[in-house]
Write a protein that holds these residues in place. Structure first.
Motif, short mmCIF file in Angstrom:
data_model
loop_
_atom_site.label_atom_id
_atom_site.label_comp_id
_atom_site.label_asym_id
_atom_site.label_seq_id
_atom_site.Cartn_x
_atom_site.Cartn_y
_atom_site.Cartn_z
N VAL A 1 3.88 -5.93 -8.23
CA VAL A 1 3.18 -5.41 -6.87
C VAL A 1 3.88 -5.67 -5.48
O VAL A 1 4.01 -4.76 -4.95
CB VAL A 1 1.91 -5.94 -6.65
N MET B 1 0.88 -1.08 0.07
CA MET B 1 0.01 0.12 -0.02
C MET B 1 0.88 1.27 0.01
O MET B 1 0.39 2.10 -0.49
CB MET B 1 -0.92 -0.15 1.25
N THR C 1 3.79 0.55 -3.52
CA THR C 1 3.17 0.06 -4.57
C THR C 1 2.11 1.11 -4.92
O THR C 1 2.07 1.83 -6.32
CB THR C 1 2.60 -1.42 -4.98
N TYR C 2 1.24 1.41 -4.18
CA TYR C 2 -0.11 2.25 -4.29
C TYR C 2 0.13 3.71 -3.75
O TYR C 2 -0.73 4.61 -3.76
CB TYR C 2 -0.95 1.48 -3.81
N GLN C 3 1.51 3.93 -3.22
CA GLN C 3 1.56 5.33 -2.68
C GLN C 3 0.70 5.93 -1.58
O GLN C 3 0.20 6.93 -1.53
CB GLN C 3 1.75 6.43 -3.83
N GLN C 4 0.10 4.74 -0.87
CA GLN C 4 -1.01 5.32 0.40
C GLN C 4 0.13 5.69 1.60
O GLN C 4 0.89 5.17 1.73
CB GLN C 4 -1.96 4.16 0.46
#
Length: 329
Positions: free
Chosen positions: A118, A57, A60-63
């Motif tokens: 991922v 998160m 990979t998803y820059q959260q």
């Protein structure tokens, strides 16, 4: 032979991040095995999902980090539901087979080249722990000494957070064990047919215990990822679960602090012979005809002997009570 140096090295393992990680795994296993009688041989799979939840998160998803923590815990709980629904109505060995297989399947999936975009595949994930170290009360460029043992600032911060989390979870387990819900778990452990005859939904209670213990294992994975600042799939091998089981048996199942004491002693008993034997093989005239690799293997042999003797003379563990582990009545 420098005994003081060996003791200092062992003390570092006694209170260090490794002891915290395995204490968290063992606390979850204690809720499964100690209080409910569930055989979970895949606790490291829950830790894997916890750690990768944070890494995927945030990298990979820059959260934000807190989103990764929540996703990791949710993923660990979800795995418990997926594994528990088809197996908890069956004999205990089905859960053991399902959990150990699931943990290994997850490891292979996360390290496969197909999942590289991922999970980073065999290279793992990095660069996600900065939000955690940003709140550190200690200077990461300095070393701090405790009884002659030095830790870098980031490790001291991780230890403060980790041991605080361990204590909070011990209080949580204590409250659960002494609640009506916890007493039902113990009844299921002793005789689930009797608990069912008293009108208790055994499947639901076992599933709840599996979810909570699995999420605690996920917390262990999150802590390990933030402390090491990296995630590698090959770290999450089946052996890690059995190390946690060894810590649980050493400290005592169905006790609040048994998993914690067991994890601390597990790494202490590994470090002491390792440090002494490495001193004995050093120098031009070694006292032992062993190589470095053989020393690394021999310490596990010696620890295995200690645990085997403990199971013979004190099967309930150091802090355990015999009646709590008399699963056959």
């Amino acid at each position: 032979m420098d005994i003081v140096s060996a003791l200092q090295t062992s003390f570092a393992q006694l209170i260090g991040p490794s002891a915290i990680f395995y204490a968290l795994l063992a606390i979850g296993l204690n809720l499964h095995f100690g209080y409910t009688g569930l055989l979970n041989f895949g606790q490291i799979g829950f830790a894997l999902l916890g750690g990768y939840g944070v890494g995927i998160m945030t990298v990979t998803y820059q959260q934000p980090l807190w989103v990764g923590v929540l996703v990791g815990l949710a993923a660990a709980g979800g795995l418990a539901i997926v594994l528990g629904i088809p197996t908890l109505r069956l004999r205990a060995d089905y859960l053991a087979i399902a959990t150990i297989a699931a943990a290994e399947v997850l490891r292979l999936i996360f390290r496969s080249t197909a999942s590289d975009p991922v999970t980073g595949s065999t290279n793992g994930l990095y660069g996600f722990a900065e939000p955690f170290t940003r709140f550190s009360l200690f200077d990461s460029s300095k070393q701090y000494s405790f009884f002659g043992v030095r830790f870098v600032g980031d490790d001291v911060w991780a230890m403060v957070v980790g041991w605080t989390l361990v204590l909070v979870l011990c209080l949580f387990v204590y409250l659960l064990a002494h609640s009506p819900w916890g007493r039902v778990l113990k009844a299921i452990r002793e005789d689930e047919d009797a608990a069912r005859a008293l009108g208790k939904n055994v499947f639901v209670y076992k599933l709840q215990a599996l979810i909570i213990g699995g999420m605690i294992g996920g917390m262990g994975g999150i802590f390990n990822a933030l402390q090491t600042k990296s995630i590698h799939p090959d770290f999450y091998s089946t052996a890690q679960t059995f190390y946690a089981f060894g810590a649980l048996l050493l400290g005592g199942a169905a006790t609040v602090f048994g998993p914690v004491v067991g994890a601390m002693l597990f790494w202490f008993f590994l470090a002491i012979p390792d440090a002494l034997m490495r001193q004995a093989i050093a120098g031009p005239d070694p006292l032992l005809p062993l190589t470095d690799a053989q020393v690394g293997a021999m310490r596990y042999v010696l620890l295995g002997i200690v645990i085997a003797l403990l199971m013979v003379f004190r099967p309930q563990g150091i802090m355990g009570r015999r009646r709590e582990v008399a699963l056959d009545g």
